[in-house]
Design a protein around this motif. Structure first.
Motif, PDB file in Angstrom:
ATOM      1  N   TYR A 251       0.845  -1.196   0.000  1.00 14.01           N
ATOM      2  CA  TYR A 251       0.000   0.000   0.000  1.00 14.01           C
ATOM      3  C   TYR A 251       0.886   1.254   0.000  1.00 14.01           C
ATOM      4  O   TYR A 251       0.935   2.009   0.974  1.00 14.01           O
ATOM      5  CB  TYR A 251      -0.934  -0.002   1.211  1.00 14.01           C
ATOM      6  CG  TYR A 251      -1.732  -1.277   1.332  1.00 14.01           C
ATOM      7  CD1 TYR A 251      -2.681  -1.630   0.372  1.00 14.01           C
ATOM      8  CD2 TYR A 251      -1.528  -2.145   2.409  1.00 14.01           C
ATOM      9  CE1 TYR A 251      -3.409  -2.809   0.475  1.00 14.01           C
ATOM     10  CE2 TYR A 251      -2.257  -3.327   2.526  1.00 14.01           C
ATOM     11  CZ  TYR A 251      -3.191  -3.653   1.552  1.00 14.01           C
ATOM     12  OH  TYR A 251      -3.917  -4.814   1.663  1.00 14.01           O
TER      13      TYR A 251
ATOM     14  N   ARG B  74       0.763   4.099  -1.529  1.00 19.01           N
ATOM     15  CA  ARG B  74       0.169   5.442  -1.473  1.00 19.01           C
ATOM     16  C   ARG B  74      -0.266   5.781  -0.052  1.00 19.01           C
ATOM     17  O   ARG B  74      -0.155   6.939   0.386  1.00 19.01           O
ATOM     18  CB  ARG B  74      -1.020   5.553  -2.430  1.00 19.01           C
ATOM     19  CG  ARG B  74      -0.705   5.298  -3.884  1.00 19.01           C
ATOM     20  CD  ARG B  74       0.656   5.850  -4.320  1.00 19.01           C
ATOM     21  NE  ARG B  74       0.779   7.287  -4.175  1.00 19.01           N
ATOM     22  CZ  ARG B  74       1.910   7.950  -4.305  1.00 19.01           C
ATOM     23  NH1 ARG B  74       3.033   7.300  -4.541  1.00 19.01           N
ATOM     24  NH2 ARG B  74       1.939   9.261  -4.176  1.00 19.01           N
ATOM     25  N   THR B  75      -0.769   4.799   0.676  1.00 19.58           N
ATOM     26  CA  THR B  75      -1.095   5.035   2.080  1.00 19.58           C
ATOM     27  C   THR B  75       0.165   5.405   2.848  1.00 19.58           C
ATOM     28  O   THR B  75       0.162   6.318   3.685  1.00 19.58           O
ATOM     29  CB  THR B  75      -1.746   3.781   2.708  1.00 19.58           C
ATOM     30  OG1 THR B  75      -2.912   3.437   1.952  1.00 19.58           O
ATOM     31  CG2 THR B  75      -2.145   4.023   4.147  1.00 19.58           C
TER      32      THR B  75
ATOM     33  N   GLU C 203       2.748   6.843   1.593  1.00 13.00           N
ATOM     34  CA  GLU C 203       3.121   8.193   1.163  1.00 13.00           C
ATOM     35  C   GLU C 203       2.304   9.240   1.907  1.00 13.00           C
ATOM     36  O   GLU C 203       2.823  10.294   2.285  1.00 13.00           O
ATOM     37  CB  GLU C 203       2.923   8.332  -0.348  1.00 13.00           C
ATOM     38  CG  GLU C 203       3.044   9.749  -0.899  1.00 13.00           C
ATOM     39  CD  GLU C 203       4.405  10.387  -0.677  1.00 13.00           C
ATOM     40  OE1 GLU C 203       4.502  11.628  -0.836  1.00 13.00           O
ATOM     41  OE2 GLU C 203       5.375   9.672  -0.341  1.00 13.00           O
ATOM     42  N   LEU C 204       1.025   8.966   2.133  1.00  9.61           N
ATOM     43  CA  LEU C 204       0.199   9.929   2.878  1.00  9.61           C
ATOM     44  C   LEU C 204       0.686  10.057   4.314  1.00  9.61           C
ATOM     45  O   LEU C 204       0.673  11.150   4.887  1.00  9.61           O
ATOM     46  CB  LEU C 204      -1.271   9.514   2.845  1.00  9.61           C
ATOM     47  CG  LEU C 204      -1.941   9.453   1.472  1.00  9.61           C
ATOM     48  CD1 LEU C 204      -3.440   9.288   1.611  1.00  9.61           C
ATOM     49  CD2 LEU C 204      -1.618  10.680   0.630  1.00  9.61           C
TER      50      LEU C 204
END
Length: 468
Positions: free
Chosen positions: A97, A99-100, A102-103
């Motif tokens: 995951y 992108r999670t 990255e957030l």
């Protein structure tokens, strides 16, 4: 989290099921209802299982009327949707995951900038399940750095941590779990939190750090972090002891940057090595997210960072928990993106205005005396006036609960055990209209309370506003 004991006597009575819940055989549903304290023999229809749980939870209190909790009780529908979409993502699995992950990294960078890290790009941090875990991580880093500096004396020497007696219970847990001596600055008179000079006097060569609290849970007041750092600067000049400071900003670290911009408490102070906050408090996210940040990688010992590859890629981890949902981290990023600095300022200012207005209304009643006024955290504490003898704060708490309000009553710790107070925590969603209803209910109670012959609770040691 409380430890729950099993029933003293096994209760084999089945839960009652409304006949209309049964999808095919409503009468059969009455006889096939599941037991409550052992696994049922067979499955239930999903609608039946849902309704059984749903109906029992109706007996919980209304979270929006809970003036005891600092935790967020309302978010926008769009945040609810995002959290639903991400609740099945394992936050720790950064390879699966990305992108999670990255957030999460962006949130750390945003907080480093908000808290004035010298180089936000060099600050390190992570999400946690809340401030308690974040404090554990910060305390571990302090202890490990002290142990390295004192390798010739440790483990023979016993490390200690200096803090006010008003700290949240997670710090007591840290000292217990990691075998650190807690050195507590007691309350004194009308000072309900740490005194900088008293804290410095408790420090010695075995002190791993000093904890300053930006927003005490007892009364909502900020501890004087800059003055604390100055006292430790003076201590270093006299003795050579270089004692780092951790700021427990569970609540205040998401209030002060927006409403008290001139207050210096964060990484602008060179002695502040780490800061934590609760995203699920004034970070405005539902329960389950906290943040721990260090000034730079030098403050976080490398040996506390573990690397694992069995989820599909080599990844570092230095949180205590492993698997947990990514939903709260995504909700935090959504809220940062949604509000920005001006949005947060508007929300926190409104909440503070509600707290100050409500405190003023209560302070105007002859029955009560304010300890704080909600002008730091949107939180204030008050007690009964000296001439009130018919009832006490525990009576007020119990009677307000009859009207749906969860208003905590409790005694203060060492040196002020004589003081029992009520505390109001104002959060986003607790509007001026609700505050007005609260005051009206409180005023409606007073004539009845004044007619009591004496306070209901005689045993102060057993006194509590709640009976679960």
């Amino acid at each position: 989290m409380p430890l729950h004991k099993g029933p003293a006597k096994p209760d084999e009575r089945p839960a009652t099921v409304n006949p209309f819940y049964g999808e095919a055989n409503p009468v059969g549903g009455m006889t096939e209802a599941p037991p409550q304290h052992r696994l049922p023999d067979g499955p239930l229809a999903p609608s039946t299982a849902y309704q059984l749980v749903h109906d029992e939870l109706m007996l919980d209190g209304n979270s929006r009327l809970n003036l005891a909790t600092f935790v967020t009780t309302w978010m926008e529908p769009q945040a609810d949707v995002l959290m639903s979409e991400c609740r099945d993502k394992n936050m720790i699995d950064k390879d699966e995951y990305p992108r999670t992950a990255e957030l999460e990294r962006r949130c750390v960078a945003m907080l480093a900038d908000l808290w004035n890290a010298p180089d936000p790009a060099a600050a390190v941090g992570c999400s946690t399940t809340g401030s308690s875990e974040a404090c554990m991580l910060a305390g571990m880093a302090l202890k490990r750095r002290w142990a390295k500096r004192n390798a010739d004396r440790y483990p023979g020497a016993r490390p200690n941590l200096v803090m006010g007696v008003n700290v949240q219970v997670c710090w007591d847990k840290f000292c217990n779990f990691w075998e650190v001596e807690p050195r507590l600055v007691p309350m004194e008179g009308d000072r309900f939190h740490l005194d900088p000079q008293a804290a410095a006097e408790l420090c010695d060569e075995n002190t791993i750090g000093v904890v300053g609290v930006l927003g005490s849970t007892f009364d909502g007041s900020y501890e004087p972090i800059a003055e604390l750092c100055a006292a430790l600067d003076a201590l270093q000049a006299r003795t050579g002891l270089d004692i780092p400071v951790h700021v427990d900003g569970a609540s205040g670290a998401m209030v002060a940057p927006f409403l008290d911009e001139d207050l210096v408490w964060d990484f602008r102070l060179p002695r502040v090595s780490s800061i934590n906050t609760s995203g699920h408090k004034y970070g405005l996210v539902y329960p389950g997210v906290g943040w721990a940040l260090w000034r730079s990688a030098a403050e976080l010992p490398e040996e506390l960072v573990f690397r694992v590859n069995y989820l599909g890629g080599d990844m570092p981890t230095f949180a205590l928990n492993f698997s947990r949902p990514g939903a709260q981290v995504v909700a935090q990023y959504y809220t940062f993106l949604r509000l920005g600095r001006e949005g947060y300022r508007a929300v926190q200012q409104t909440t503070r205005d509600v707290a100050r207005g409500l405190a003023e209304r209560i302070g105007a009643l002859d029955d009560f005396r304010l300890l704080t006024r909600g002008d730091q955290l949107p939180v204030f504490a008050f007690t009964t006036a000296p001439d009130v003898t018919a009832y006490d704060v525990f009576d007020v708490s119990r009677r307000m609960r009859e009207r749906g309000w969860l208003l905590p009553a409790y005694t203060f710790p060492a040196n002020r055990e004589d003081l029992s107070v009520l505390r109001v925590v104002c959060r986003n969603g607790f509007s001026s209209d609700l505050a007005q209803l609260f005051v009206e209910d409180l005023e409606r109670l007073l004539p009845e309370l004044r007619r009591q012959p004496h306070p209901t609770t005689r045993d102060k040691d057993a006194a509590t506003g709640f009976h679960h």
